[in-house]
Design a protein around this motif. Structure first.
Motif, short mmCIF file in Angstrom:
data_model
loop_
_atom_site.label_atom_id
_atom_site.label_comp_id
_atom_site.label_asym_id
_atom_site.label_seq_id
_atom_site.Cartn_x
_atom_site.Cartn_y
_atom_site.Cartn_z
N GLU A 184 115.25 28.01 -32.11
CA GLU A 184 116.16 27.27 -31.25
C GLU A 184 115.77 27.45 -29.79
O GLU A 184 115.23 28.48 -29.39
CB GLU A 184 117.60 27.77 -31.44
CG GLU A 184 118.14 27.55 -32.84
CD GLU A 184 119.55 28.13 -32.97
OE1 GLU A 184 120.37 27.86 -32.08
OE2 GLU A 184 119.80 28.84 -33.95
N GLY A 185 116.06 26.42 -28.98
CA GLY A 185 115.80 26.51 -27.56
C GLY A 185 116.67 25.53 -26.80
O GLY A 185 117.23 24.59 -27.38
N ASP A 186 116.77 25.73 -25.49
CA ASP A 186 117.57 24.83 -24.66
C ASP A 186 116.82 23.54 -24.35
O ASP A 186 117.43 22.55 -23.93
CB ASP A 186 117.94 25.53 -23.35
CG ASP A 186 118.86 26.72 -23.59
OD1 ASP A 186 119.66 26.67 -24.55
OD2 ASP A 186 118.77 27.70 -22.83
N GLU A 187 115.51 23.55 -24.52
CA GLU A 187 114.70 22.36 -24.34
C GLU A 187 113.51 22.45 -25.29
O GLU A 187 113.30 23.48 -25.94
CB GLU A 187 114.21 22.24 -22.89
CG GLU A 187 113.34 23.39 -22.41
CD GLU A 187 112.88 23.21 -20.98
OE1 GLU A 187 112.50 22.07 -20.62
OE2 GLU A 187 112.90 24.19 -20.22
N ILE A 188 112.73 21.39 -25.39
CA ILE A 188 111.58 21.37 -26.29
C ILE A 188 110.46 22.25 -25.70
O ILE A 188 110.04 22.06 -24.57
CB ILE A 188 111.06 19.95 -26.50
CG1 ILE A 188 112.14 19.09 -27.19
CG2 ILE A 188 109.78 19.95 -27.32
CD1 ILE A 188 111.78 17.61 -27.28
N ILE A 189 110.01 23.21 -26.48
CA ILE A 189 108.88 24.06 -26.12
C ILE A 189 107.90 24.02 -27.28
O ILE A 189 108.25 24.34 -28.42
CB ILE A 189 109.31 25.51 -25.85
CG1 ILE A 189 110.32 25.56 -24.69
CG2 ILE A 189 108.10 26.38 -25.53
CD1 ILE A 189 110.90 26.94 -24.44
N MET A 190 106.67 23.60 -27.00
CA MET A 190 105.66 23.42 -28.04
C MET A 190 104.48 24.37 -27.76
O MET A 190 103.84 24.28 -26.71
CB MET A 190 105.16 21.98 -28.04
CG MET A 190 106.26 20.93 -28.12
SD MET A 190 106.93 20.74 -29.78
CE MET A 190 105.68 19.64 -30.49
N ALA A 191 104.23 25.27 -28.70
CA ALA A 191 103.12 26.21 -28.57
C ALA A 191 102.10 25.92 -29.66
O ALA A 191 102.37 26.14 -30.85
CB ALA A 191 103.62 27.65 -28.67
N GLY A 192 100.95 25.41 -29.27
CA GLY A 192 99.92 25.05 -30.24
C GLY A 192 98.74 26.00 -30.21
O GLY A 192 98.41 26.57 -29.16
N THR A 193 98.13 26.20 -31.36
CA THR A 193 96.89 26.97 -31.47
C THR A 193 95.88 26.13 -32.24
O THR A 193 96.17 25.68 -33.35
CB THR A 193 97.12 28.30 -32.20
OG1 THR A 193 98.03 29.10 -31.45
CG2 THR A 193 95.81 29.06 -32.38
N ALA A 194 94.73 25.90 -31.64
CA ALA A 194 93.69 25.11 -32.29
C ALA A 194 92.56 26.02 -32.75
O ALA A 194 92.20 26.98 -32.07
CB ALA A 194 93.14 24.06 -31.33
N ILE A 195 92.03 25.71 -33.91
CA ILE A 195 90.95 26.48 -34.51
C ILE A 195 89.76 25.55 -34.72
O ILE A 195 89.90 24.45 -35.24
CB ILE A 195 91.39 27.06 -35.87
CG1 ILE A 195 92.67 27.89 -35.70
CG2 ILE A 195 90.28 27.90 -36.50
CD1 ILE A 195 93.39 28.17 -37.00
N GLY A 196 88.60 26.00 -34.30
CA GLY A 196 87.39 25.21 -34.48
C GLY A 196 86.21 26.10 -34.80
O GLY A 196 86.33 27.32 -34.88
N ARG A 197 85.06 25.49 -34.99
CA ARG A 197 83.86 26.28 -35.24
C ARG A 197 82.66 25.61 -34.58
O ARG A 197 82.61 24.40 -34.40
CB ARG A 197 83.62 26.49 -36.73
CG ARG A 197 83.37 25.24 -37.53
CD ARG A 197 83.12 25.57 -38.99
NE ARG A 197 82.85 24.38 -39.78
CZ ARG A 197 82.52 24.41 -41.07
NH1 ARG A 197 82.42 25.56 -41.70
NH2 ARG A 197 82.28 23.29 -41.71
#
Length: 327
Positions: free
Chosen positions: A131-144
């Motif tokens: 839950e949060g007071d606003e939208i918070i998006m934490a992304g992690t990208a994986i590559g090689r």
């Protein structure tokens, strides 16, 4: 005397502070890529590239951005970091803090994430919600990326040419128009660049496979800020030419409406999601035959960032750009 605050350092110096702490706990061989666009894990003949970005609704999503585009941008900012290393996307992890959205908005947000993951060929493979007071998006990208093909910020040498993969200032112009509430009619290209940016993953793949690039990074915090990163990592200087900068007319038109200098949008604002890179002259010529490049300057020995203006006069530029954790 009150204690120093993190705002006295800003994001880049704060990251350096973290890296210095990490370096005291681990061997250099365990910290590959730390401080570059993505961290690198040794996987034999390849590196596993990992990067993470955090986006907050009130700070990173301009007015009129749909929930779908919020999801798209969350994936794209991470894929841009993989592109800067030449890494092929393999997967994406998403953690979210959300207010009590209606389901239509939530589905649109996730649809944007899924479409971007599909576009970049990186399936969503995990994450978390809270839950949060606003939208918070934490992304992690994986590559090689193959070890012999990885692109780093270090490696630029005097005499190399400097180039970018696309136009400068459009994303900044679109974002500033949206933030100002100005009528955006006639500025659709700039607004599209702001609301739905595209990471240069395909171009990065060509660059990496060519083995011709000496250094590279992505332009998300401003061209001059990123040139400063290449300068510091490589121990060289950078000289760019105003007449060679690929600044589209729409940037100048938007700057006129906004009452700002178009060079400010092109050089310092960021949001372009292009790549800036260096290569020896003969290598750059070969690269220009396999992809579109815009040569904007050359690497110099003096550790400064210089501009040759349209009159032929040369002056030094102060290294600045968009930076979190500044007052």
């Amino acid at each position: 005397m009150p204690p120093d605050r993190i705002s006295s350092l800003g994001e880049k110096k704060l990251i350096s502070r973290i890296i210095s702490r990490s370096a005291s706990f681990f061997r250099p061989s365990e910290l590959l890529g730390l401080g570059d666009d993505a961290a690198l894990l040794d996987m034999g003949n390849e590196y596993l590239a990992l990067t993470s970005d955090l986006l907050i609704e009130s700070r990173h999503f301009p007015p009129k951005m749909s929930h779908h585009d919020m999801g798209w941008k969350t994936v794209t900012v991470n894929m841009s970091d993989l592109a800067a290393m030449g890494a092929a996307p393999e997967g994406f992890i998403l953690s979210m803090a959300l207010p009590d959205l209606d389901l239509e908005s939530f589905d649109s947000l996730i649809s944007g994430v899924m479409e971007a993951c599909s576009y970049y060929g990186a399936p969503l493979i995990g994450g978390d919600t809270n839950e949060g007071d606003e939208i918070i998006m934490a992304g992690t990208a994986i590559g090689r990326i193959r070890k012999d093909l990885v692109m780093m910020k270090s490696g630029a040498r005097p005499g190399d040419l400097i180039a970018v993969t696309g136009p400068l200032g459009l994303g900044a112009a679109g974002t500033e128009l949206l933030l100002s509430g100005t009528d955006t009619a006639g500025f659709e290209v700039a607004v599209e660049k702001s609301l739905k940016p595209i990471a240069r993953v395909k171009e990065a793949s060509r660059m990496a496979r060519s083995g011709l690039v000496s250094s590279a990074t992505d332009i998300t915090d401003g061209l001059i800020s990123e040139l400063g990163e290449l300068r510091d990592a490589s121990g060289v200087g950078m000289r760019i030419h105003e007449v060679k900068l690929p600044v589209p007319p729409q940037v100048s038109e938007a700057a006129s409406v906004l009452g700002v200098d178009p060079l400010e949008l092109a050089l310092y604002y960021g949001e372009d999601f292009e790549l800036v890179f260096t290569a020896p002259p003969d290598a750059m010529e070969e690269l220009s035959r396999i992809m579109k490049v815009h040569i904007i300057g050359e690497v110099i020995e003096s550790p400064s960032i210089e501009m040759v203006d349209k009159h032929g006069d040369t002056y030094k530029l102060h290294v600045r750009g968009y930076e979190h954790l500044r007052p």
